[in-house]
Design an enzyme around this catalytic site. Structure first.
Site, PDB file in Angstrom:
ATOM      1  CE  LYS A 472      -3.376   2.361   2.957  1.00 34.83           C
ATOM      2  NZ  LYS A 472      -4.165   2.113   4.335  1.00 34.83           N
ATOM      3  CG  ASP A 474      -0.864   6.774   2.782  1.00 33.94           C
ATOM      4  OD1 ASP A 474      -1.511   7.401   2.196  1.00 33.94           O
ATOM      5  OD2 ASP A 474      -1.098   6.410   3.889  1.00 33.94           O
ATOM      6  CG  ASP A 544      -7.905   7.890   5.456  1.00 31.46           C
ATOM      7  OD1 ASP A 544      -7.554   6.891   4.861  1.00 31.46           O
ATOM      8  OD2 ASP A 544      -7.051   8.605   5.756  1.00 31.46           O
TER       9      ASP A 544
HETATM   10  C1  GLA Z   1      -3.517   7.621   5.607  1.00 30.97           C
HETATM   11  C2  GLA Z   1      -4.141   6.579   4.851  1.00 30.97           C
HETATM   12  C3  GLA Z   1      -4.609   5.191   5.940  1.00 30.97           C
HETATM   13  C4  GLA Z   1      -3.455   4.928   6.798  1.00 30.97           C
HETATM   14  C5  GLA Z   1      -2.650   6.071   7.172  1.00 30.97           C
HETATM   15  C6  GLA Z   1      -1.471   5.755   7.912  1.00 30.97           C
HETATM   16  O1  GLA Z   1      -4.443   8.324   6.362  1.00 30.97           O
HETATM   17  O2  GLA Z   1      -5.337   6.852   4.019  1.00 30.97           O
HETATM   18  O3  GLA Z   1      -5.436   4.184   5.289  1.00 30.97           O
HETATM   19  O4  GLA Z   1      -2.871   4.079   6.089  1.00 30.97           O
HETATM   20  O5  GLA Z   1      -2.354   7.015   6.373  1.00 30.97           O
HETATM   21  O6  GLA Z   1      -0.736   6.783   8.510  1.00 30.97           O
END
Ligand code: GLA
Length: 736
Positions: A472, A474, A544
């Site tokens: 994942k 980010d 989120d």
């Molecule tokens: C972002 C992502 C979440 C998570 C956090 C971790 O907000 O969207 O899903 O991975 O970071 O810090």
């Protein structure tokens, strides 16, 4: 043939399944747009539409516009030479003169889409028209590329600016598309929002002046999606005209409609001009991102289905298209930073036999990353939390029948990190000013080769040592100071675009080095959900906000352009961590089933009956998964406009469908009524849950009554299958 050129008329016709797009070369060698809309007969001559204005026609009118620009609808609008509307290109030559005058100088019909040198991702494609416009004084060419995707009613456009002269020129604006319409009878549909509230559908009527979206954040952003559609006021879900424009770009962008004094509309789309300049040395070329245009005369629904087909077929990494994805369980919502090796193992063991196939260790596994304040950039395992390293977690996954996935945020750094302490100059910051922090972090200056190469090798090491089969990726903040120590003062306007090109280089490197790993995109939720990212990431975390009610709106807007098979959706715990809402598990599962399905919640707070339900919910998802991956989306209701949300996913051969009906508040009156779109009118279908057999047209035009709902936020799912026996059969409705 989807691209034809009529030499006597000097007319180009691009034809897709349902549209024609026509332009011609005027006597003065301007490239003039004639038509974009419903498909016309082959050979239609539209040059009559261009009525050249002379100064005499114009005598007596003194609004100040040179006559020729009252009739021209340029294919690529230029600045400071008589057209006062916003332009696609703005250039300054060596004298500082801001004028450009582009005339047709040739064209080619290429059998294959040419390769892009800058690495900016474009859709895979075939036959492509390249029309060259030249400014003879500057010795600058602008090559306009058009690729028709006949099967899905899509046309892509981009431009390439080439400096053939002896002096550098400065690009101050280089957009991908300029598209003129002779009227202004439109609304502009845009997808706007915020963190945890991405891609809310907004419709704004056009009026004289500007309407649009765009940002300067350096990311496509939660706030303004790089998408806009001009729709006729009578356009609805399954009727009416709409013109979509989706930009394959992950940086700052602009989508803008302008209506002029003559009630004409110009749609512009491309890299955001604010903060953008680009010095083009002699012999160099600048490539704009690709814009994906979609015309539909059958409403927003047909436009979305065209986009979905297009992204699946021509953009997403082919090895993942149509393939079932693992059902993941992600540690974030349940544990945040506060996990230990023991608690992770407890969670993994707790999910043994549930049908969950992959455990994702989210943020917090490296450096001194015990909160969002420190450790980002230090990509070594935090052995206080994980004494056995990632290996121990990956082994535990394997022992419990799961694969292992890992979270990374390669582009960023906390000032409280060893990386920052070693290289404080590696971030994007302005000289003499304290760096602006966001989520306590800074953006690494990936425009500098040494920084990019370091991150490439760090990420290669982390991924290859991790044993992960899912990553994942980010990116949790936006770009602010837009200054790089690696660029000369006159090139500082290049930082944002160079940054996103570096992100593409990194993504290309990692996804091609690990072709079997499933990469999921993420940016503080769905803050970088765009067509370019889909070139690398077959799925992206939508938001989120995992509350199922809010997700109906977010997934509705995301689906305007992007297919469900690209939307990562998880069932989360209740009360929801963001808004405290308590929604029944069946509703959370049904809304998450309209995308790539997974879970994230606190195992310790999970009621045993919900744990017991997971295998059945996963089995239910597997039953309709092919419709999520390959089906057609029909939207019937949406919570942006009503208390209800309902969609149907229909197989391409129309033999099967899965429908979800959701009601927010229970109005305590009649049972819900729902119509189902997308089925064959004259075929009989059995609706399993209601034991009803009805013709497709009855389902579409008359609809069905669902069992009465007994609480708020409730849902009803329907499995619909064509029956081979043709006799219409109607059985008793179940008692509400
Ligand atoms: C972002 C992502 C979440 C998570 C956090 C971790 O907000 O969207 O899903 O991975 O970071 O810090």
């Amino acid at each position: 043939m989807s691209i034809t050129y009529h030499a006597a008329r000097k007319q180009f016709t691009l034809a897709g399944r349902n549209f024609s797009y026509i332009f011609h070369v005027t006597d003065e060698a301007y490239l003039n747009h004639l038509y974009y809309g419903a498909k016309l007969s082959d050979g239609a001559d539209l040059t009559y539409r261009y009525q050249k204005c002379t100064e005499n026609d114009y005598a007596g009118q003194i609004d100040g516009t040179p006559a020729k620009y009252t009739s021209l609808m340029p294919e690529y609008s230029q600045s400071n030479y008589g057209d006062f509307r916003a332009a696609a290109i703005l250039i300054e030559d060596g004298d500082g003169a801001p004028v450009i005058d582009l005339r047709y100088s040739g064209h080619e019909i290429l059998p294959q889409k040419p390769r892009i040198a800058s690495g900016i991702p474009v859709a895979r494609g075939g036959e492509t028209l390249a029309v060259t416009l030249t400014d003879a004084y500057l010795n600058v060419d602008v090559v306009l590329y058009y690729t028709v995707y006949e099967d899905c009613g899509i046309l892509t456009r981009r431009a390439e600016i080439r400096n053939r002269g002896r002096k550098p020129i400065r690009l101050k604006r280089a957009l991908s598309v300029s598209l003129d319409f002779p009227d202004a009878d439109f609304e502009l549909l845009t997808l706007v929002g915020n963190h945890a509230c991405e891609r809310q559908v907004r419709k704004t009527p056009l009026t004289v002046g500007f309407v649009g979206v765009g940002n300067s954040r350096g990311m496509s952003s939660h706030h303004h999606s790089p998408f806009a559609a001009l729709m006729r006021p009578d356009c609805r879900e399954e009727s009416g005209e709409i013109y979509g424009c989706s930009l394959m770009y992950s940086g700052s962008h602009l989508e803008q409609a302008e209506v002029d004094h003559g009630n004409r509309t110009r749609l512009l789309c491309g890299i955001q001009p604010q903060n953008f300049t680009w010095v083009l040395e002699p012999g160099e070329a600048f490539e704009t991102p690709e814009a994906v245009l979609c015309y539909s005369s059958c409403g927003m629904g047909a436009m979305s289905r065209s986009y979905h087909d297009f992204f699946r077929q021509y953009v997403l990494p082919p090895r993942f298209v149509g393939q079932p994805r693992p059902i993941v369980f992600n540690s974030w919502e349940g544990m945040h930073f506060g996990f230990s090796q023991e608690s992770l193992m407890h969670a993994i063991e707790g999910m043994r036999g549930s049908g969950i196939e992959l455990f994702v260790l989210d943020d917090g596994w490296f450096g001194r990353r015990n909160s969002a304040t420190a450790g980002l950039g230090d990509w070594t395992v935090n052995t206080q939390k994980l004494p056995g390293g990632l290996r121990a977690v990956a082994d535990c996954c394997r022992e419990n029948g799961m694969r292992f996935g890992l979270w990374i945020e390669p582009e960023m750094v906390n000032p409280d990190s060893n990386l920052y302490r070693a290289h404080p100059d590696w971030i994007i910051r302005a000289p003499g000013r304290a760096p602006v922090l966001s989520r306590n972090q800074c953006v690494l200056d990936l425009t500098r080769r040494e920084v990019l190469d370091f991150i490439k090798s760090e990420m290669y090491r982390v991924i290859s040592e991790s044993g992960a089969s899912y990553i994942k990726w980010d990116a949790n903040r936006h770009l602010t100071e837009n200054w790089s120590a690696g660029l000369s003062p006159e090139r500082q306007g290049e930082v944002q675009h160079r940054y996103i090109l570096a992100v593409y280089e990194l993504a290309e490197y990692l996804t091609s080095s690990f072709p079997d790993i499933l990469f999921e995109g993420c940016s503080g939720g769905g803050g970088r959900f765009d067509g370019a990212m889909l070139h690398y990431f077959p799925q992206i975390w939508v938001s989120d906000d995992t509350d199922a009610h809010e997700r109906t709106g977010i997934q509705y807007g995301t689906g305007m352009c992007f297919p469900l098979c690209a939307q990562s959706c998880h069932v989360s715990g209740v009360p929801n961590i963001r808004n405290g809402r308590v929604i029944p598990l069946r509703t959370r599962a049904a809304i998450a089933s309209l995308g790539i399905y997974g879970y994230e919640f606190d195992c310790n707070a999970l009621p045993p009956e919900e744990r017991a339900q997971i295998p059945a919910d996963i089995a239910a998802y597997r039953r309709i998964e092919d419709l999520v991956l390959n089906g057609d989306l029909y939207r019937m209701k949406n919570t942006a406009e009503s208390n209800e949300f309902s969609v149907a996913l229909v197989s391409k051969d129309r033999s099967r469908a899965y429908a979800v009906y959701y009601q927010a508040l229970n109005p305590h009156k009649n049972a819900p009524q729902v119509r189902i779109n997308g089925l064959d009118d004259h075929r009989l279908y059995r609706i399993e849950e209601l034991n009803l057999v009805l013709y497709g047209d009855v389902l579409r035009s008359v609809g069905i009554q669902l069992p009465r709902m007994h609480q708020d936020f409730d849902v009803c799912t329907l499995h619909i299958e064509a029956v081979s026996d043709a006799a219409e059969k109607r059985e008793e409705m179940p008692e509400p």
